[in-house]
Write an enzyme that holds these catalytic residues in place. Structure first.
Site, PDB file in Angstrom:
ATOM      1  N   GLY A  14     -14.621 -43.076 -33.446  1.00  0.00           N
ATOM      2  CA  GLY A  14     -15.218 -44.105 -32.606  1.00  0.00           C
ATOM      3  C   GLY A  14     -16.674 -43.807 -32.371  1.00  0.00           C
ATOM      4  N   GLY A  16     -20.122 -45.520 -30.391  1.00  0.00           N
ATOM      5  CA  GLY A  16     -20.777 -46.551 -29.600  1.00  0.00           C
ATOM      6  C   GLY A  16     -22.197 -46.148 -29.286  1.00  0.00           C
ATOM      7  N   MET A  18     -23.371 -45.241 -26.465  1.00  0.00           N
ATOM      8  CA  MET A  18     -23.440 -44.131 -25.509  1.00  0.00           C
ATOM      9  C   MET A  18     -22.736 -42.870 -26.009  1.00  0.00           C
ATOM     10  SD  MET A  18     -25.130 -45.064 -22.761  1.00  0.00           S
ATOM     11  CE  MET A  18     -25.682 -46.564 -21.940  1.00  0.00           C
ATOM     12  N   GLY A  19     -21.598 -43.029 -26.704  1.00  0.00           N
ATOM     13  CA  GLY A  19     -20.819 -41.844 -27.052  1.00  0.00           C
ATOM     14  C   GLY A  19     -20.189 -41.917 -28.422  1.00  0.00           C
ATOM     15  N   VAL A  21     -16.606 -40.520 -30.458  1.00  0.00           N
ATOM     16  CA  VAL A  21     -15.261 -40.002 -30.227  1.00  0.00           C
ATOM     17  C   VAL A  21     -14.755 -39.395 -31.527  1.00  0.00           C
ATOM     18  CG1 VAL A  21     -12.911 -40.535 -29.487  1.00  0.00           C
ATOM     19  CG2 VAL A  21     -14.849 -41.761 -28.470  1.00  0.00           C
ATOM     20  N   LYS A  36     -14.699 -36.799 -26.705  1.00  0.00           N
ATOM     21  CA  LYS A  36     -15.859 -37.692 -26.615  1.00  0.00           C
ATOM     22  C   LYS A  36     -17.086 -36.881 -26.235  1.00  0.00           C
ATOM     23  CE  LYS A  36     -17.451 -42.093 -24.692  1.00  0.00           C
ATOM     24  NZ  LYS A  36     -17.071 -43.307 -23.925  1.00  0.00           N
ATOM     25  N   ASP A 140     -17.236 -54.101 -19.561  1.00  0.00           N
ATOM     26  CA  ASP A 140     -17.442 -54.200 -21.010  1.00  0.00           C
ATOM     27  C   ASP A 140     -16.112 -54.408 -21.716  1.00  0.00           C
ATOM     28  OD1 ASP A 140     -18.889 -54.307 -23.344  1.00  0.00           O
ATOM     29  OD2 ASP A 140     -19.024 -52.142 -23.608  1.00  0.00           O
TER      30      ASP A 140
END
Length: 468
Positions: A14, A16, A18-19, A21, A36, A140
């Site tokens: 994952g 995004g 911001m982070g 995973v 994460k 979100d």
């Protein structure tokens, strides 16, 4: 292979803004986990972006929220490292095996069978009811933040931009910062300092259900046109795009996608309750929408009744602790009961205590998204306090300010402007120019002034026939 702490980061699953995973391996407990970390790009100071320190603060708050909730629709937080430099921080989550909703939609050709779409929506609504009881607003909600596992069971992910209320959770949103994903954002999220309430997530839930049923969100196009559409356009009814959608679902969708928060359903629990009759009765994956005897269907946060009440002085402290931590769903019934118990007009001390409890209850209603109820309660309390207290009384100043802020939030800008014009000089003089309430009123007051809102003129009394 990269490691962090005792965890081997094996596969990026994952990514995004911001982070990141990673599917990882816990070398100590010998089990797979999801780790994460902060997106490395966010650790470099860049112009016009959130600072690494602000990103780290949001990351830490997401971990705190992960530990705060236990629910079938949320992944479990196993561990976290929240000390040190931003590059050292990480969270360790339960590894969810499944697909995110965007991939499920893609595999199904863009839309889902009606019963499946409704069943998933009920599960998501049940999860939102859990977090809204505090209240926490996810902010979100979108397909990539919904994992669908075998069963199927939904898991709501990523609280990185959640709005959290309470003194323990300071405001992290920077001035002018837009948080969320445009296709699923409620109109109030595009307004400077717009009121974010549980119904903000319900609007996004409506966008999700609309897409699951029709194959597209309510509004499509470039970001600017979609933002404008959320604020000004009524979406095509889902049944026009898919005629086999039941009329009741069309009606619920339009209420979820209402422009004003007050016109949306009262709670996520109520949405699940309204959808339940449309589901296959034998489906064992659906959360129960039954309520306990005496518990309102749209109030899942009501605490259990106790056979013997504690003294009022202790319950006032209990309510205050819940209120200060942002647990407004739990504080509200306590303040309602305390307001009734302490009502004694002939006793000045108890009269003041009653007013304070009523003001706290109205604030709870506001944060839980019951904006019309909050406005009614604050307005009634302001009228009573005006008769018995001086204009500079701090409680009266707060109550009158909330009346103006809620008038604006309930789309009554002219009334709000009149309220602010009367209250702002008193706030400036008696609370000070830098007080948080003065700042809040000043910001909305200035915005209404810039929009050219007119103060409504009082309607003249009718002249009786024959009067001279």
């Amino acid at each position: 292979m990269r490691t962090i702490g005792r965890f081997e980061l094996r596969t990026l699953i994952g990514q995004g803004s911001m982070g990141h995973v990673w599917q990882s391996w816990d070398t100590q407990l010998k089990r797979p986990v999801a780790v994460k970390i902060i997106n490395p790009e966010r650790l470099v100071e860049q112009p016009n972006t959130i600072s690494p320190e602000a990103v780290a603060a949001r990351f830490c708050r997401e971990a705190e929220l992960g530990a705060r909730f236990i629910h079938a629709g949320l992944p479990m937080l196993y561990d976290a490292e929240l000390n040190g430099s931003p590059s050292d921080l990480y969270m360790v989550w339960e590894l969810i095996v499944g697909q995110d909703l965007s991939q499920v939609l893609k595999d199904e050709g863009g839309r889902l069978p009606i019963n499946q779409a409704l069943a998933l929506t009920v599960q998501i609504a049940d999860t939102l009811a859990c977090i809204h009881a505090d209240p926490v607003i996810h902010r979100d909600l979108k397909p990539s933040n919904i994992m669908v596992t075998g069963g199927p069971q939904t898991k709501l992910l990523d609280f990185g931009v959640a709005a959290v209320y309470g003194d323990d959770y300071p405001r992290l949103t920077q001035e002018g910062q837009l948080l969320g994903t445009v296709a699923y954002m409620a109109p109030e999220q595009f307004i400077h300092r717009g009121v974010i309430v549980p119904q903000t997530d319900l609007y996004a839930l409506g966008c999700l259900l609309y897409e699951m049923l029709t194959g597209q969100p309510p509004f499509t196009g470039d970001a600017a046109s979609v933002m404008d559409a959320h604020r000004t356009r009524i979406p095509i009814t889902a049944s026009e795009l898919r005629p086999d959608i039941p009329p009741g679902i069309d009606d619920l969708l339009m209420s979820l996608l209402a422009k004003e928060t007050a016109d949306r359903p009262a709670s996520a629990h109520l949405v699940a309750h309204q959808l339940a009759p449309y589901l296959t009765p034998s489906d064992p994956t659906q959360p129960s929408t039954d309520t306990e005897p005496g518990q309102a269907a749209d109030d899942p946060a009501a605490p259990p009744a106790t056979p013997e009440l504690l003294p009022a002085a202790i319950r006032i402290v209990q309510a205050q602790a819940l209120f200060d931590a942002g647990h407004f769903g739990e504080a509200l019934p306590l303040y309602n009961k305390l307001g009734l118990e302490t009502a004694a007009p002939e006793d000045e001390h108890h009269s003041r205590l009653t007013a304070e409890c009523r003001a706290k209850a109205a604030f709870c209603h506001m944060r839980l998204g019951n904006l019309p109820k909050a406005l009614d309660d604050y307005t009634a309390l302001a009228a009573e306090l005006t008769q018995d207290t001086q204009p500079e009384d701090h409680l009266l100043l707060e109550v009158r300010s909330r009346v103006g802020l809620l008038q604006e939030a309930n789309n009554r800008p002219g009334e709000a402007l009149a309220t602010f014009a009367a209250i702002y000089p008193l706030l400036f003089q008696h609370l000070g120019p830098d007080a948080s309430l003065t700042n809040e009123v000043r910001t909305v007051f200035n915005r209404l002034n810039r929009l050219g809102i007119n103060i409504p003129r009082p309607t003249p009394a009718p002249v009786e026939q024959g009067a001279t």
